[in-house]
Design an enzyme around this catalytic site. Structure first.
Site, PDB file in Angstrom:
ATOM      1  N   HIS A 164      -1.415   9.566 -46.184  1.00 45.61           N
ATOM      2  CA  HIS A 164      -2.028   8.357 -46.929  1.00 45.61           C
ATOM      3  C   HIS A 164      -1.328   7.965 -47.966  1.00 45.61           C
ATOM      4  O   HIS A 164      -0.709   8.915 -49.019  1.00 45.61           O
ATOM      5  CB  HIS A 164      -3.487   8.418 -47.022  1.00 45.61           C
ATOM      6  CG  HIS A 164      -4.140   8.866 -46.049  1.00 45.61           C
ATOM      7  ND1 HIS A 164      -4.484   8.110 -44.766  1.00 45.61           N
ATOM      8  CD2 HIS A 164      -4.955   9.920 -45.479  1.00 45.61           C
ATOM      9  CE1 HIS A 164      -5.312   8.481 -43.935  1.00 45.61           C
ATOM     10  NE2 HIS A 164      -5.588   9.698 -44.342  1.00 45.61           N
ATOM     11  N   ARG A 217      -0.769  -1.824 -44.007  1.00 51.39           N
ATOM     12  CA  ARG A 217      -0.705  -0.842 -44.948  1.00 51.39           C
ATOM     13  C   ARG A 217       0.619   0.051 -44.709  1.00 51.39           C
ATOM     14  O   ARG A 217       1.129  -0.341 -43.984  1.00 51.39           O
ATOM     15  CB  ARG A 217      -1.931   0.051 -44.483  1.00 51.39           C
ATOM     16  CG  ARG A 217      -1.801   0.363 -43.051  1.00 51.39           C
ATOM     17  CD  ARG A 217      -2.632   1.442 -42.514  1.00 51.39           C
ATOM     18  NE  ARG A 217      -2.827   1.792 -40.995  1.00 51.39           N
ATOM     19  CZ  ARG A 217      -3.339   2.891 -40.643  1.00 51.39           C
ATOM     20  NH1 ARG A 217      -4.307   3.465 -41.370  1.00 51.39           N
ATOM     21  NH2 ARG A 217      -3.189   3.328 -39.262  1.00 51.39           N
ATOM     22  N   VAL A 255      -2.236   4.397 -35.186  1.00 53.09           N
ATOM     23  CA  VAL A 255      -1.442   5.547 -34.927  1.00 53.09           C
ATOM     24  C   VAL A 255      -1.486   5.922 -33.478  1.00 53.09           C
ATOM     25  O   VAL A 255      -0.456   6.377 -32.875  1.00 53.09           O
ATOM     26  CB  VAL A 255      -1.705   6.629 -36.014  1.00 53.09           C
ATOM     27  CG1 VAL A 255      -0.865   8.081 -35.599  1.00 53.09           C
ATOM     28  CG2 VAL A 255      -1.830   6.520 -37.405  1.00 53.09           C
ATOM     29  N   GLN A 256      -2.460   5.894 -33.072  1.00 50.92           N
ATOM     30  CA  GLN A 256      -2.556   6.219 -31.601  1.00 50.92           C
ATOM     31  C   GLN A 256      -1.910   5.516 -30.449  1.00 50.92           C
ATOM     32  O   GLN A 256      -1.403   5.779 -29.758  1.00 50.92           O
ATOM     33  CB  GLN A 256      -4.325   6.236 -31.248  1.00 50.92           C
ATOM     34  CG  GLN A 256      -5.262   7.055 -31.738  1.00 50.92           C
ATOM     35  CD  GLN A 256      -5.778   6.878 -33.013  1.00 50.92           C
ATOM     36  OE1 GLN A 256      -5.150   5.922 -33.918  1.00 50.92           O
ATOM     37  NE2 GLN A 256      -6.811   7.216 -33.533  1.00 50.92           N
ATOM     38  N   THR A 281      12.721  46.515 -30.404  1.00 51.65           N
ATOM     39  CA  THR A 281      12.968  45.636 -30.927  1.00 51.65           C
ATOM     40  C   THR A 281      14.461  45.215 -31.441  1.00 51.65           C
ATOM     41  O   THR A 281      15.065  44.143 -31.371  1.00 51.65           O
ATOM     42  CB  THR A 281      11.912  44.809 -32.029  1.00 51.65           C
ATOM     43  OG1 THR A 281      11.915  45.975 -33.093  1.00 51.65           O
ATOM     44  CG2 THR A 281      10.545  44.978 -31.345  1.00 51.65           C
ATOM     45  N   ASP A 282      15.056  46.305 -32.037  1.00 54.01           N
ATOM     46  CA  ASP A 282      16.282  46.579 -32.568  1.00 54.01           C
ATOM     47  C   ASP A 282      17.119  46.309 -31.469  1.00 54.01           C
ATOM     48  O   ASP A 282      18.342  45.582 -31.726  1.00 54.01           O
ATOM     49  CB  ASP A 282      16.311  47.680 -33.310  1.00 54.01           C
ATOM     50  CG  ASP A 282      17.719  47.582 -34.123  1.00 54.01           C
ATOM     51  OD1 ASP A 282      17.941  46.957 -34.983  1.00 54.01           O
ATOM     52  OD2 ASP A 282      18.894  48.463 -33.689  1.00 54.01           O
ATOM     53  N   ASN A 300      -1.521  11.364 -40.524  1.00 50.75           N
ATOM     54  CA  ASN A 300      -1.525  10.327 -41.121  1.00 50.75           C
ATOM     55  C   ASN A 300      -1.397  10.403 -42.564  1.00 50.75           C
ATOM     56  O   ASN A 300      -2.357  10.813 -43.200  1.00 50.75           O
ATOM     57  CB  ASN A 300      -2.804   9.367 -40.999  1.00 50.75           C
ATOM     58  CG  ASN A 300      -2.418   7.827 -41.285  1.00 50.75           C
ATOM     59  OD1 ASN A 300      -1.587   7.453 -41.852  1.00 50.75           O
ATOM     60  ND2 ASN A 300      -3.597   7.117 -40.879  1.00 50.75           N
ATOM     61  N   LYS A 328      11.096  40.743 -31.144  1.00 50.16           N
ATOM     62  CA  LYS A 328      11.755  40.675 -32.541  1.00 50.16           C
ATOM     63  C   LYS A 328      11.779  39.280 -32.740  1.00 50.16           C
ATOM     64  O   LYS A 328      12.081  38.190 -32.017  1.00 50.16           O
ATOM     65  CB  LYS A 328      13.216  41.224 -32.154  1.00 50.16           C
ATOM     66  CG  LYS A 328      13.985  41.272 -33.644  1.00 50.16           C
ATOM     67  CD  LYS A 328      13.356  42.950 -34.411  1.00 50.16           C
ATOM     68  CE  LYS A 328      14.394  43.405 -35.091  1.00 50.16           C
ATOM     69  NZ  LYS A 328      13.805  44.794 -36.027  1.00 50.16           N
TER      70      LYS A 328
END
Length: 342
Positions: free
Chosen positions: A298, A221, A269-270, A80-81, A296, A35
């Site tokens: 931009h 940047r 970023v790395q 599932t109920d 990233n 569920k």
């Protein structure tokens, strides 16, 4: 998932040696059911200061038997109920301290209650409610308190006893996997949707220069990303899950932004991603592995050169936000000799 069956059932042999021989050609290599999206709110009303947890829960079970698939025999199926009802009943019985602890309670319940269940996977997402703060002075409209005060009061800023504000800065989630034959508890926590941006102290230079390159070196940047970070615990007994989540979030933000006055240089970023992961492992010994993804987002400089009569000079103030396409950077950092499910 198919619009129509590949062959009509009436054309298949349902019994006899030929049918058994055909069945032996195939095996079910993965399965499970459950569920999803069970929404539950729990209020701790002990004393005048209330606390809340609103969760969205998914519970998935894997049974030893395949008879529900192969024979249409539902005798082992926990509906599932029923799984949905279990979420509410265990929330009432045990309360909800953290997403991870509640997920562990659910997973252990299904394994201990139903001997024919081989594996349980519980996924929980927490809604980002935060206790409301108010300026209790008479200076209404002249200032405000941010909703991240850590003490009951802070000057004129006071935390409310029973009022909360939805603050979707980042979302908290976890996955818990328990297998009957494996004593290890797999607990994975995560952050998603943490969107951050800084206007300087980010560069990207000296990358591969060949016939495919058009991007110039970027010495200064905009750096913007939406962080997703997950980590797995090797020790689930001694950890404060809520504190660990806040710690990881704080580490990610600090390594991205740096000192409030001067910031922190980001050559890629790395590199920013790696510094965050390394500090998580340094600070939280219970964490065995951490994984991060940083797309990233931009922001391209609008070219004002054709419009010098209207706006003379260079432009470093107006940018074009561009969601697609975007770069995607990810890495996983692990303690050596340890395995994970990330």
């Amino acid at each position: 998932m198919f619009a129509t069956p590949l062959r009509q059932l009436s054309s298949l042999k349902r019994s006899g040696i030929a049918g058994q021989e055909q069945a032996q050609l195939y095996e079910i290599t993965n399965k499970g059911y459950g569920k999803d999206a069970v929404k539950v709110m729990h209020i701790n009303r002990k004393g005048p200061v209330h606390s809340i947890q609103e969760l969205e829960v998914g519970t998935h079970l894997k049974l030893y038997s395949n008879k529900d698939y192969m024979l249409g025999n539902n005798s082992d199926v926990v509906a599932t109920d029923s799984q949905k009802n279990t979420v509410y009943l265990l929330a009432k019985k045990h309360g909800i301290e953290s997403p991870e602890k509640f997920a562990l309670i659910l997973a252990k319940h299904f394994l201990s209650t139903y001997a024919h269940v081989e594996e349980v996977h519980v996924h929980v997402e927490a809604y980002p409610w935060q206790r409301m703060t108010q300026d209790v002075s008479d200076n209404i409209g002249k200032g405000y308190c941010e909703n991240n005060c850590n003490s009951r009061s802070n000057g004129n800023c006071q935390l409310h006893n029973h009022a909360f504000i939805f603050t979707p800065t980042a979302h908290d989630y976890c996955d818990v996997i328990l297998t009957r034959q494996d004593p290890k508890q797999t607990v994975i926590s995560g952050i998603k949707g943490l969107r951050v941006l800084k206007t300087t102290q980010s560069s990207f230079v000296n990358f591969v220069d060949d016939e495919f390159r058009t991007l110039a070196d970027q010495y200064d940047r905009i750096f913007s990303t939406v962080v997703e970070c997950s980590w797995e615990y090797s020790d689930t007994e001694s950890v404060n899950f809520l504190h660990a989540w806040e710690t990881v979030k704080d580490i990610v933000v600090r390594n991205f932004a740096g000192d409030p006055s001067v910031g922190i240089p980001s050559p890629s970023v790395q590199h920013t991603l790696y510094l965050s992961e390394k500090q998580v492992l340094d600070v939280l010994p219970q964490v065995s592995v951490v994984s991060m993804t940083m797309p990233n987002k931009h922001y391209f400089n609008f070219d004002t050169k054709p419009f010098q009569q209207l706006v003379p000079g260079e432009n470093n103030e107006v940018f074009i936000p561009t969601d697609k396409p975007h770069g995607t950077i990810y890495a996983q950092l692990s303690r050596k000799s340890l395995k994970s499910h990330l």
